[in-house]
Each structure stands twice: as C-alpha cells, then as structure tokens.
Write an enzyme that holds these catalytic residues in place. Sequence first.
Site, PDB file in Angstrom:
ATOM      1  N   PRO A   1       0.827  -1.213   0.000  1.00  0.00           N
ATOM      2  CA  PRO A   1       0.000   0.000   0.000  1.00  0.00           C
ATOM      3  C   PRO A   1       0.855   1.255   0.000  1.00  0.00           C
ATOM      4  CG  PRO A   1      -0.921  -1.612   1.494  1.00  0.00           C
ATOM      5  CD  PRO A   1       0.391  -2.184   0.998  1.00  0.00           C
ATOM      6  N   CYS A   2       0.441   2.247  -0.786  1.00  0.00           N
ATOM      7  CA  CYS A   2       1.327   3.378  -1.071  1.00  0.00           C
ATOM      8  C   CYS A   2       0.921   4.686  -0.395  1.00  0.00           C
ATOM      9  CB  CYS A   2       1.361   3.608  -2.585  1.00  0.00           C
ATOM     10  SG  CYS A   2      -0.278   3.937  -3.294  1.00  0.00           S
ATOM     11  N   GLN A   3      -0.144   4.673   0.404  1.00  0.00           N
ATOM     12  CA  GLN A   3      -0.651   5.938   0.947  1.00  0.00           C
ATOM     13  C   GLN A   3       0.388   6.694   1.768  1.00  0.00           C
ATOM     14  OE1 GLN A   3      -2.091   2.964   1.180  1.00  0.00           O
ATOM     15  NE2 GLN A   3      -4.315   3.062   0.968  1.00  0.00           N
TER      16      GLN A   3
END
Length: 417
Positions: free
Chosen positions: A117-119
């Site tokens: 996940p890149c948030q």
Amino acid sequence: MTINIIDLFSGGGGLTEGFRSPQTNIIAHVEMDKNACKTLQLRDSYYYLKKHKKIQIYNSYLTNNISFTDLLKNIPSSILNRTINEEISDKTIPIIFKNIDKKIDQKKIQGIIGGPPCQAYSTIGRAQNEKKKNDDVRIYLYKHYIKFLKKYDPDFFILENVKGLQSFRDLDGKKLLPKILKEFETINSTSPYIVDHKIIDASEYGIPQKRQRLFIFGHKKHFDFNFFENFQKFKASPPTVNMLFKDLPTMSAGEINNNYSDIAPVEFVKKHIRNTSTPLSQNISRPNNKTDLEIYKIVASAKLDGKNIKYSDLPSRLKTHKKTQIFLDRFKAINGNSQSHTVVAHIAKDGHYYIHPDVKQNRSITVREAARIQTFPDNYFFENSRTAAFQQIGNAVPSLLAKKICSNILNGMYSQP
C-alpha cells in the site's frame, strides 16, 4: 520450464493478471481485503472454467443466474486456496509461510511480485501523514516484502509503488528509497540481487492512461539482464479514450447498461479488452444530483475546448463547498481525444474527477470504463460492490502493462541459452 510466482499485496489482481501465461504458475496471492480476495478467487475460477470448457458457468454468474457460492462449488479447493486472505504483518507471516510451503511442495520459486500500500509515500496528503509518521506501519511494509525474499530466494522480484517514494523522507530526515534499495541489494551476501528502479509512465507502453509509478526490479547476479533497458522494446502508442469507449453503450447517470453498442470495437479493444465468449458486466454509472450534473456539463464542455475548469470558476449558485480556494480541481473531465489522467482509488468515493468525455452522456465513468482505462479485460469481474470495484481498479497496476513486464522478464531471463 514453469516459472513459479508468489503475488504479495495482490489487491484486485492487475499485476497478477499480467503474469498469467502458459509459462508461469501463480502459487499464491496474499491480500488483506476480503472484497479483493473474492475477486482473486473469481478470476482463478474463470481460468479454471475456461480451461475445462465450462465458461457457461462463469457467464451464468455474470448474468446473475447463479450465486458466487454456487459458482465456487464447481472449482477445486486447490484453486480457491491460492488466495490467502491475511494482512501481512509480523504476527501473520509465519502462518502465511506455512500456507505457501504446503502449496509449493518443494518447488523452486522463481519470482515474487507485488506493491505494498502506497498511501504513506503519496505526495497527496503528505502533510497530514507527517503528523502520524512515528506510528505509521505502512512506511515499512517493504520490510515484510524482504522477509519473503529471504525465505524463498527467488530469481527476480518486482515491487510497484507511487513515485512519491522517491522524495519521501524517513524519520531521520533522510530519503527512504536509497535505504530500501540497499536493503534489497544486501538480502543474501552469497547470492545478491542486482537492483534498479525507474519511474514508468504507462501511456508510453500503449496504456490509455497517463500513469506514472515507481518500479523496483531485482534479479540474481548470474542472469545477464537489464530489465529497464530491455523494457524499452515494449513501448507503443496508446488509443485515445474515445477509441477505448467506442463500442460501449451511451448511458445516463445512475444507469446500468450491460449491452455492447452496434459500433465495432477498435483493434486495441478487440486484441486486449473485449472477449466474445462472455457478456458485458459492471457497466454501471453513479447517480448524481442536479447540481453535480450541471457542473459535469460545464466541465466536460470546457474540456472539449482544452480547458480545465477550476471550482472557483463555477457559477456561485453551484458552489456548495465553503472552502472555495482549496481543491480547485475537484471536478475534472477525461480528455476523450487523448489518454486518461491517472485513475486512483479515490474514484471509489465519487466520480467528480472522472467525468465522461461525452457531454451528452453527462455522467462520471462506469466501473467497466474505469476497468478499460486500466486495460482489464471486459470478462474481469470485481467483487463485491460498485465502491469496492472502483477501489480495486484504482489501486491496480494496468494489466496490459503487467503483461508486458512479464514478457520482458520471461524473454530476458528464461529464454537465454
């Protein structure tokens, strides 16, 4: 030779879809989201049914004639169990390893693919994320990825993330990316990885979307292979969005229309997207209130003239938000005569940033149209709701880009004499 692959942080399966080939075998998908796991199981089921000439069962599901449970009754547990519904953490990794080991049965793992996940790394909302940086476990999910590399020692790995990772700074104020690359390079001192990274714009590789993402690729030293140099061979001109949508029906906001139009699809769609053996599905658009539809018409009309309407440019009667000087681009139409701007997971919340290029239709794009922009085949179905489908699509690697990545690896690493 069969190339065995483990798929981590799988999401709805964009990267996985590209890595399906006669030469590869997806051993396992590891994903924490239940909706995405249902999508992965369904996609594995599709390929099983297709192989055994039982595609009518899949089509019956798409047309709501049988339930998801009924469809799965036709699929062996060995196929369904490829999907491991677990969050990857210190607590669960031993369980996941044990599960994967059963599936491997002494087989060698050639590749590990995935995108944590890149948030945490995104430039959008970075100021807010900065406040919780000390406690944000998402920053170090790549360390879990490394544990899989240490355990299975594959020939290659590929990790995808947002380009914001290039500028993201760790708690000590230093850039994180060089640390990540160093950790990848030093995983195994006796058999190290050669690691490289690059920002790839999907539109340069025939994808109808201007999508820039960071890819990190590593391979064992004994392979004479330069992934990014070789990947240049896969560059191609993408179709426009109008071409991409040409054979889809004209619709209004809030409508469902799972019937292709009478207009023939363009060659790109015939080759990569549309399959005559399955019916159209998930061609559903969001309903909108009167104010939004007025704004959509203004924004889409201006886009035809090459203009992007800011929120502050709208007539005062249409401005319902008090903060009129921030998020000025909250409404945006797709350019039908070019490629789409980046489809992201926010599309699950509203369609204001993805207004259909056809002013007459006056709506945001459908689930199926968003999937096409991400080059998912029309026979790809996303569970479990419209919102969940949009989220999976927005988070995915475009499946055609992933297919080219896979071909690049297979051709460059496993066709050598």
